[in-house]
Design a protein around this motif. Structure first.
Motif, PDB file in Angstrom:
ATOM      1  N   GLU A 519       0.807  -1.216   0.000  1.00  0.00           N
ATOM      2  CA  GLU A 519       0.000   0.000   0.000  1.00  0.00           C
ATOM      3  C   GLU A 519       0.843   1.270   0.000  1.00  0.00           C
ATOM      4  N   ARG A 520       2.178   1.150  -0.013  1.00  0.00           N
ATOM      5  CA  ARG A 520       3.057   2.317   0.071  1.00  0.00           C
ATOM      6  C   ARG A 520       4.102   2.267  -1.043  1.00  0.00           C
ATOM      7  N   PRO A 521       3.818   2.821  -2.237  1.00  0.00           N
ATOM      8  CA  PRO A 521       4.801   2.804  -3.329  1.00  0.00           C
ATOM      9  C   PRO A 521       6.120   3.477  -2.961  1.00  0.00           C
ATOM     10  N   LEU A 522       6.079   4.552  -2.169  1.00  0.00           N
ATOM     11  CA  LEU A 522       7.312   5.229  -1.784  1.00  0.00           C
ATOM     12  C   LEU A 522       8.214   4.316  -0.954  1.00  0.00           C
ATOM     13  N   ARG A 523       7.592   3.444  -0.154  1.00  0.00           N
ATOM     14  CA  ARG A 523       8.398   2.527   0.639  1.00  0.00           C
ATOM     15  C   ARG A 523       9.072   1.498  -0.271  1.00  0.00           C
ATOM     16  N   ALA A 524       8.381   1.071  -1.337  1.00  0.00           N
ATOM     17  CA  ALA A 524       9.003   0.149  -2.291  1.00  0.00           C
ATOM     18  C   ALA A 524      10.170   0.821  -3.001  1.00  0.00           C
ATOM     19  N   ILE A 525       9.998   2.103  -3.367  1.00  0.00           N
ATOM     20  CA  ILE A 525      11.087   2.843  -4.013  1.00  0.00           C
ATOM     21  C   ILE A 525      12.247   3.029  -3.041  1.00  0.00           C
ATOM     22  N   GLY A 526      11.919   3.369  -1.785  1.00  0.00           N
ATOM     23  CA  GLY A 526      12.975   3.541  -0.789  1.00  0.00           C
ATOM     24  C   GLY A 526      13.744   2.255  -0.553  1.00  0.00           C
ATOM     25  N   SER A 527      13.022   1.130  -0.497  1.00  0.00           N
ATOM     26  CA  SER A 527      13.687  -0.156  -0.293  1.00  0.00           C
ATOM     27  C   SER A 527      14.593  -0.488  -1.475  1.00  0.00           C
ATOM     28  N   LEU A 528      14.145  -0.143  -2.667  1.00  0.00           N
ATOM     29  CA  LEU A 528      14.945  -0.366  -3.882  1.00  0.00           C
ATOM     30  C   LEU A 528      16.249   0.420  -3.816  1.00  0.00           C
ATOM     31  N   LEU A 529      16.149   1.692  -3.437  1.00  0.00           N
ATOM     32  CA  LEU A 529      17.351   2.537  -3.372  1.00  0.00           C
ATOM     33  C   LEU A 529      18.298   2.069  -2.271  1.00  0.00           C
ATOM     34  N   VAL A 530      17.742   1.682  -1.133  1.00  0.00           N
ATOM     35  CA  VAL A 530      18.593   1.193  -0.045  1.00  0.00           C
ATOM     36  C   VAL A 530      19.340  -0.055  -0.486  1.00  0.00           C
ATOM     37  N   THR A 531      18.678  -0.937  -1.197  1.00  0.00           N
ATOM     38  CA  THR A 531      19.329  -2.165  -1.673  1.00  0.00           C
ATOM     39  C   THR A 531      20.505  -1.838  -2.599  1.00  0.00           C
ATOM     40  N   ILE A 532      20.274  -0.889  -3.490  1.00  0.00           N
ATOM     41  CA  ILE A 532      21.357  -0.495  -4.411  1.00  0.00           C
ATOM     42  C   ILE A 532      22.550   0.062  -3.643  1.00  0.00           C
ATOM     43  N   PHE A 533      22.308   0.944  -2.661  1.00  0.00           N
ATOM     44  CA  PHE A 533      23.427   1.538  -1.908  1.00  0.00           C
ATOM     45  C   PHE A 533      24.129   0.506  -1.027  1.00  0.00           C
ATOM     46  N   VAL A 534      23.367  -0.415  -0.451  1.00  0.00           N
ATOM     47  CA  VAL A 534      23.988  -1.442   0.388  1.00  0.00           C
ATOM     48  C   VAL A 534      24.917  -2.323  -0.449  1.00  0.00           C
ATOM     49  N   PHE A 535      24.463  -2.730  -1.625  1.00  0.00           N
ATOM     50  CA  PHE A 535      25.326  -3.562  -2.470  1.00  0.00           C
ATOM     51  C   PHE A 535      26.519  -2.771  -3.004  1.00  0.00           C
ATOM     52  N   ALA A 536      26.320  -1.464  -3.226  1.00  0.00           N
ATOM     53  CA  ALA A 536      27.475  -0.636  -3.641  1.00  0.00           C
ATOM     54  C   ALA A 536      28.528  -0.624  -2.549  1.00  0.00           C
ATOM     55  N   LEU A 537      28.095  -0.556  -1.305  1.00  0.00           N
ATOM     56  CA  LEU A 537      29.029  -0.585  -0.181  1.00  0.00           C
ATOM     57  C   LEU A 537      29.738  -1.942  -0.108  1.00  0.00           C
ATOM     58  N   ILE A 538      28.979  -3.006  -0.391  1.00  0.00           N
ATOM     59  CA  ILE A 538      29.599  -4.341  -0.384  1.00  0.00           C
ATOM     60  C   ILE A 538      30.680  -4.439  -1.457  1.00  0.00           C
ATOM     61  N   TYR A 539      30.407  -3.893  -2.646  1.00  0.00           N
ATOM     62  CA  TYR A 539      31.415  -3.915  -3.714  1.00  0.00           C
ATOM     63  C   TYR A 539      32.687  -3.172  -3.286  1.00  0.00           C
ATOM     64  N   LEU A 540      32.521  -2.059  -2.568  1.00  0.00           N
ATOM     65  CA  LEU A 540      33.684  -1.316  -2.107  1.00  0.00           C
ATOM     66  C   LEU A 540      34.496  -2.125  -1.103  1.00  0.00           C
ATOM     67  N   LEU A 541      33.760  -2.842  -0.220  1.00  0.00           N
ATOM     68  CA  LEU A 541      34.449  -3.627   0.806  1.00  0.00           C
ATOM     69  C   LEU A 541      35.171  -4.828   0.212  1.00  0.00           C
ATOM     70  N   VAL A 542      34.504  -5.480  -0.753  1.00  0.00           N
ATOM     71  CA  VAL A 542      35.127  -6.649  -1.383  1.00  0.00           C
ATOM     72  C   VAL A 542      36.290  -6.224  -2.276  1.00  0.00           C
ATOM     73  N   GLN A 543      36.183  -5.022  -2.879  1.00  0.00           N
ATOM     74  CA  GLN A 543      37.219  -4.429  -3.712  1.00  0.00           C
ATOM     75  C   GLN A 543      37.656  -5.319  -4.875  1.00  0.00           C
ATOM     76  N   PRO A 544      36.704  -5.723  -5.746  1.00  0.00           N
ATOM     77  CA  PRO A 544      37.157  -6.401  -6.972  1.00  0.00           C
ATOM     78  C   PRO A 544      37.941  -5.417  -7.846  1.00  0.00           C
ATOM     79  N   ALA A 545      38.811  -5.940  -8.685  1.00  0.00           N
ATOM     80  CA  ALA A 545      39.707  -5.070  -9.478  1.00  0.00           C
ATOM     81  C   ALA A 545      38.943  -4.129 -10.390  1.00  0.00           C
ATOM     82  N   SER A 546      37.726  -4.517 -10.770  1.00  0.00           N
ATOM     83  CA  SER A 546      36.971  -3.695 -11.719  1.00  0.00           C
ATOM     84  C   SER A 546      36.251  -2.535 -11.072  1.00  0.00           C
ATOM     85  N   VAL A 547      36.311  -2.408  -9.744  1.00  0.00           N
ATOM     86  CA  VAL A 547      35.651  -1.309  -9.031  1.00  0.00           C
ATOM     87  C   VAL A 547      36.715  -0.325  -8.595  1.00  0.00           C
ATOM     88  N   ASP A 548      36.655   0.892  -9.150  1.00  0.00           N
ATOM     89  CA  ASP A 548      37.708   1.881  -8.912  1.00  0.00           C
ATOM     90  C   ASP A 548      37.403   2.827  -7.760  1.00  0.00           C
TER      91      ASP A 548
END
Length: 605
Positions: A519-548
């Motif tokens: 019943e809350r589209p904004l919450r779905a959008i917020g959850s989507l954005l949080v997921t993207i930022f959390v995985f971006a942080l994981i990529y930074l922590l794992v530090q694969p060579a392709s992430v600068d």
């Protein structure tokens, strides 16, 4: 046969007599009784007479007129009166009895004084019965009596009580402008309309329980020292209760009103938790209005509520309407959208909120920053409260079972007279499921699983009722509350199904947090954005060579999130990075579907 200006020191008895002329007794004193038995008389005309007892038994007569008669009692027993029966200005020390008689023309009792009771027992009146300016020391009763035409009692003081229980009124019933202790109309049937006006019940109630009103019923300016009790009554047309006073309140519990209910400005100064009891009632439509005050505190437990409007000066609904398992059938929720929004869509009994937490409310501090924080913390706070509440419910039930076992092992009878083993039911029923008029409280802790189930059912039925009348926005808010109380029930599940209960709780919590139960589209959008930022942080922590750097990590995360949408997976140098990207891709597909679902529901509303 005429007797005039006479003093008779013996009883006057007519038995097995046939008179073609009338029996007239005028201006006479009779020391004994006048008894007419098994006789046929043309007319009976008695005026200005003093007599001990007047009794007409098992006889037939035409007109009967008794004027200014002084007697101990008057009895008509198993007598047929083809003409009119007219009593006026008579004074009786003891009683007036009309038992198993039949009249075919009007019966009129005018300015009659009876020291004791007035009884109309097992009789049939085929024409109008009018009682005006009566003064009766005892009760006026009409047990098992049929009135084929109008029955009216007007003015005076007609008895310590009026008991019309189990009577049948095929004409109208009119009670107007008098003072009486109490009125009973239980199990009666009224076909021609009921009209009560300007009545004062000085020591009791107006009791209509289990009666049938097959035409309209109107109570105007009826004042009672206790209550108006119409529980279990069937009104095939309308019921109106206007002005007046019911000190303890009005009960329409289990009543059926097939057309319209109107309650307007009835004072209830001595009412406690409940002023208007509509529990279990079936009300098709109507208006309940109160000017100069707040709305009546109304119990709607298991009520079937149609197109009924509630109006008061303060406009508040929450705290006055106690909905529990209420079925809404045509109730116009849209008319109350502003009030419901102000009260955050709550319709249940607010007394229970201290024991059972409600769905997340508005932020306690009204600022943009705090609202942003509350957007995420509000659901988390509510989820914590549902878990805590569920544990308390389970603990309450365990305590109840332990107490039951303890009492079952005890010797001797319980002090309250009940059998051992009843205490579990006692503890579960500490909540007053259906409060009545005069009850101090509508809820007594501790809360039980049954209470939460009632709340869930309440919002389920409210949601269905709102959808029925097209109030989609309101229905969505009720749905969120239904799911909230379901989450508490999941947390309360125990024994063998305990692990399953927590799985269900977690599913419910995930839907709540990520999409507001769809019943809350904004919450779905917020959850989507949080997921993207959390995985971006994981990529930074794992530090694969392709992430600068951070920006590159964010771009990789966005690409991975949309991988199942655009069929293109970012190519990362490490196996770990590639696995994380694939996992994020699954989340992306799930959140994309969730966003489409919530947006679609929002558009449909």
């Amino acid at each position: 046969m005429t007797i005039a200006d006479s003093d008779i020191h013996n009883p006057l008895q007519l038995k097995d007599v046939h008179l073609d002329d009338k029996l007239a007794i005028e201006d006479s004193d009779i020391v004994g009784d006048i008894i007419v038995e098994s006789s046929n008389l043309e007319d009976v005309d008695i005026e200005y007479v003093e007599v001990s007892v007047l009794k007409i038994d098992s006889s037939n007569t035409h007109d009967v007129r008794l004027f200014d008669l002084e007697a101990e009692s008057i009895e008509f027993v198993q007598t047929s009166i083809e003409g009119e029966l007219h009593l006026e200005s008579d004074e009786l020390d003891r009683y007036l009895l009309l038992k198993e008689i039949m009249t075919n023309q009007q019966v009129e009792l005018n300015d009659v004084t009876v020291g004791g009771r007035l009884q109309l027992l097992g009789s049939r009146f085929n024409a109008r019965v009018k009682c005006e300016k009566l003064t009766i020391g005892g009760p006026l009763s009409a047990d098992n009596t049929r009135f084929e035409s109008e029955f009216m009692v007007e003015k005076g003081q007609p008895g310590s009580e009026i008991n019309l229980s189990e009577a049948t009124f095929n004409g109208s019933l009119k009670l107007r402008n008098f003072i009486v202790d109490e009125i009973y109309l239980s199990d009666a049937q009224v076909r021609g309309g009921c009209f009560m006006e300007d009545l004062f019940l000085k020591n009791g109630s107006l009791r209509l329980q289990d009666a049938d009103f097959l035409s309209g019923c109107s109570l105007e300016n009826v004042r009672t020292i206790t209550r108006i009790d119409a529980s279990g009554v069937r009104f095939t047309e309308s019921l109106s209760i206007e002005r007046g006073r019911a000190r303890v309140g009005i009960s329409l519990a289990e009543a059926t009103i097939e057309e319209e209910l109107l309650i307007e400005d009835v004072e209830t100064p001595g009412a406690k938790a409940i002023e208007l009891d509509l529990a279990g009632a079936d009300i098709a439509s109507g208006k309940i209005e109160r000017t100069g005050d707040s709305l009546y505190d109304t119990d709607l437990t298991r009520t079937k509520l149609g197109d009924v409007s509630f109006e008061s000066d303060d406009g508040e609904l929450y705290g006055h309407l106690r909905c529990q398992g209420t079925q809404f059938s045509g109730f116009e929720f849209s008319d109350y959208q502003a009030e419901l929004k102000q009260e955050e869509w709550k319709i249940h009994d607010p007394v229970i909120d201290d024991a059972i937490p409600t769905v997340e409310q508005s932020p306690p501090i009204d600022s943009a920053i705090f609202r942003a924080i509350w957007f995420f913390m509000g659901p988390i706070n509510s989820m914590y409260k549902t878990m805590t509440a569920g544990r308390k419910l389970a603990a309450n039930e365990e305590l109840s079972v332990e107490k039951t076992d303890s009492e079952r092992e005890g010797d001797g009878p319980r002090k309250d007279g009940k059998e051992h083993g009843d205490s579990a039911r006692d503890n579960r029923n500490q909540v007053t499921d259906d409060p009545r008029l005069g009850d101090e409280k509508t809820f007594t802790p501790p809360a039980t699983r049954s209470d939460v189930e009632d709340l869930q059912t309440t919002y389920l039925k409210a949601k269905n009722g709102a959808n029925q009348v097209g109030a989609k926005k309101i229905a969505s808010e009720f749905f969120r509350r239904e799911m909230h109380y379901r989450q508490i029930l999941h947390a309360a599940e125990q024994s063998g199904s305990r692990s399953l209960g927590w799985v269900r709780w977690l599913e419910n919590a995930t839907l709540r947090l990520t999409a507001g139960y769809g019943e809350r589209p904004l919450r779905a959008i917020g959850s989507l954005l949080v997921t993207i930022f959390v995985f971006a942080l994981i990529y930074l922590l794992v530090q694969p060579a392709s992430v600068d750097g951070p920006l590159d990590a964010l771009l990789v995360s966005i690409g991975s999130f949309a991988t199942l949408i655009f069929s293109t997976t970012p190519q990362l140098s490490s196996q770990v990075g590639q696995t994380i990207a694939m996992i994020e891709g699954v989340f992306g597909a799930i959140f994309a579907a969730l966003l489409v679902f919530t947006l679609t529901r929002s558009v449909h509303r």
